[in-house]
Design a protein around this motif. Structure first.
Motif, mmCIF file in Angstrom:
data_model
loop_
_atom_site.group_PDB
_atom_site.id
_atom_site.type_symbol
_atom_site.label_atom_id
_atom_site.label_comp_id
_atom_site.label_asym_id
_atom_site.label_seq_id
_atom_site.Cartn_x
_atom_site.Cartn_y
_atom_site.Cartn_z
ATOM 1 N N LYS A 1 6.576 12.820 -4.623
ATOM 2 C CA LYS A 1 6.000 12.610 -6.021
ATOM 3 C C LYS A 1 7.184 12.445 -6.932
ATOM 4 O O LYS A 1 8.212 13.075 -6.593
ATOM 5 C CB LYS A 1 5.022 13.656 -6.115
ATOM 6 C CG LYS A 1 3.570 13.842 -5.767
ATOM 7 C CD LYS A 1 2.841 15.063 -6.370
ATOM 8 C CE LYS A 1 1.940 14.100 -7.038
ATOM 9 N NZ LYS A 1 0.872 15.186 -7.571
ATOM 10 N N ARG B 1 2.406 6.591 -7.000
ATOM 11 C CA ARG B 1 1.361 6.489 -7.699
ATOM 12 C C ARG B 1 1.214 7.355 -8.890
ATOM 13 O O ARG B 1 0.289 6.892 -9.591
ATOM 14 C CB ARG B 1 0.348 7.282 -6.758
ATOM 15 C CG ARG B 1 0.375 8.638 -6.479
ATOM 16 C CD ARG B 1 -0.544 9.257 -5.462
ATOM 17 N NE ARG B 1 -0.159 10.679 -5.191
ATOM 18 C CZ ARG B 1 0.994 11.145 -4.456
ATOM 19 N NH1 ARG B 1 1.658 10.192 -3.652
ATOM 20 N NH2 ARG B 1 1.073 12.192 -4.137
ATOM 21 N N ASP B 2 2.182 8.072 -9.212
ATOM 22 C CA ASP B 2 2.121 8.786 -10.562
ATOM 23 C C ASP B 2 2.501 7.977 -11.750
ATOM 24 O O ASP B 2 2.518 7.961 -12.664
ATOM 25 C CB ASP B 2 2.939 9.814 -10.279
ATOM 26 C CG ASP B 2 2.423 10.982 -9.608
ATOM 27 O OD1 ASP B 2 1.370 11.058 -9.242
ATOM 28 O OD2 ASP B 2 3.294 12.032 -8.992
ATOM 29 N N ALA C 1 2.386 1.726 -3.567
ATOM 30 C CA ALA C 1 1.754 2.094 -4.640
ATOM 31 C C ALA C 1 1.331 3.488 -4.305
ATOM 32 O O ALA C 1 1.240 4.369 -5.252
ATOM 33 C CB ALA C 1 0.319 1.297 -4.397
ATOM 34 N N GLU C 2 1.224 4.123 -2.988
ATOM 35 C CA GLU C 2 1.098 5.408 -2.647
ATOM 36 C C GLU C 2 2.037 6.322 -3.196
ATOM 37 O O GLU C 2 2.103 7.223 -3.769
ATOM 38 C CB GLU C 2 0.528 5.648 -1.201
ATOM 39 C CG GLU C 2 0.171 7.304 -0.927
ATOM 40 C CD GLU C 2 -0.583 7.965 -1.841
ATOM 41 O OE1 GLU C 2 -0.454 9.184 -1.941
ATOM 42 O OE2 GLU C 2 -1.643 7.491 -2.393
ATOM 43 N N HIS C 3 3.422 5.938 -2.823
ATOM 44 C CA HIS C 3 4.501 6.591 -2.835
ATOM 45 C C HIS C 3 4.951 6.648 -4.446
ATOM 46 O O HIS C 3 5.385 7.951 -5.201
ATOM 47 C CB HIS C 3 5.500 6.087 -2.399
ATOM 48 C CG HIS C 3 7.234 6.710 -2.325
ATOM 49 N ND1 HIS C 3 7.184 7.881 -1.677
ATOM 50 C CD2 HIS C 3 8.208 6.515 -3.292
ATOM 51 C CE1 HIS C 3 8.369 8.193 -1.951
ATOM 52 N NE2 HIS C 3 9.015 7.584 -2.817
ATOM 53 N N THR D 1 4.553 12.096 1.901
ATOM 54 C CA THR D 1 4.614 11.537 0.462
ATOM 55 C C THR D 1 5.439 12.142 -0.408
ATOM 56 O O THR D 1 5.585 13.427 -0.222
ATOM 57 C CB THR D 1 3.243 11.146 -0.081
ATOM 58 O OG1 THR D 1 2.740 12.545 -0.154
ATOM 59 C CG2 THR D 1 2.319 10.361 0.893
ATOM 60 N N GLU E 1 0.691 -1.199 0.075
ATOM 61 C CA GLU E 1 0.098 -0.168 0.076
ATOM 62 C C GLU E 1 0.673 1.215 0.055
ATOM 63 O O GLU E 1 0.540 2.172 -0.595
ATOM 64 C CB GLU E 1 -0.866 -0.062 1.274
ATOM 65 C CG GLU E 1 -2.104 -1.028 1.406
ATOM 66 C CD GLU E 1 -1.232 -2.658 1.659
ATOM 67 O OE1 GLU E 1 -2.078 -3.412 1.484
ATOM 68 O OE2 GLU E 1 -0.283 -2.394 2.312
ATOM 69 N N ARG E 2 1.897 1.155 0.882
ATOM 70 C CA ARG E 2 2.714 2.574 0.734
ATOM 71 C C ARG E 2 3.622 2.657 -0.262
ATOM 72 O O ARG E 2 3.615 3.582 -0.837
ATOM 73 C CB ARG E 2 3.678 2.443 2.070
ATOM 74 C CG ARG E 2 3.112 2.532 3.505
ATOM 75 C CD ARG E 2 3.996 3.022 4.603
ATOM 76 N NE ARG E 2 4.260 4.273 4.482
ATOM 77 C CZ ARG E 2 5.619 4.536 4.562
ATOM 78 N NH1 ARG E 2 6.460 3.736 5.176
ATOM 79 N NH2 ARG E 2 6.013 5.867 4.437
ATOM 80 N N ASN F 1 2.892 10.539 7.640
ATOM 81 C CA ASN F 1 2.358 10.929 6.526
ATOM 82 C C ASN F 1 2.806 11.568 5.386
ATOM 83 O O ASN F 1 2.117 12.201 4.670
ATOM 84 C CB ASN F 1 0.890 11.342 6.881
ATOM 85 C CG ASN F 1 -0.069 10.364 7.611
ATOM 86 O OD1 ASN F 1 0.036 9.100 7.475
ATOM 87 N ND2 ASN F 1 -0.768 10.668 8.530
#
Length: 111
Positions: free
Chosen positions: A109, A47-48, A43-45, A107, A40-41, A105
């Motif tokens: 990009k 995400r672009d 994928a979020e990190h 993150t 999950e982390r 929290n």
């Protein structure tokens, strides 16, 4: 602290799938990798870039995690118009993942 402080990555790609191994420099840090480098982390990190799934395989005897990222390379290296869409770029970006007590929290990009 960020991931690169305790681990390094090896990565590769095949088509639109990237494979990233995250390897702890020291055995004592493996459990922190397991705790912090979750699908999950990741994928979020990333995400672009990662539009599919992130599957994690644990390799405790090697002190490593293997991550398989699907739909992560804009269609694949030869089929993409993106610059440097190789798996090694994602591995490098993953190393900036905040870990440990400083995660709060944050993150990042891809730039």
């Amino acid at each position: 602290m960020i991931l690169r402080d305790i681990a390094h990555c090896r990565s590769g790609d095949k088509g639109d799938t990237a494979n990233i191994s995250v390897i702890a420099y020291e055995d004592k840090d493996y459990e922190l990798l397991v705790k912090e480098v979750t699908p999950e982390r990741v994928a979020e990190h990333l995400r672009d870039s990662v539009k599919g799934t992130v599957i994690r395989y644990e390799l405790p005897r090697l002190g490593a995690l293997n991550l398989v990222l699907t739909h992560a390379l804009s269609g694949g290296v030869v089929g993409s118009l993106a610059l440097d869409a190789h798996g090694k770029s994602l591995g490098s970006a993953l190393l900036s993942l905040p870990i440990g007590s400083h995660t709060n929290n944050q993150t990042s990009k891809l730039g």
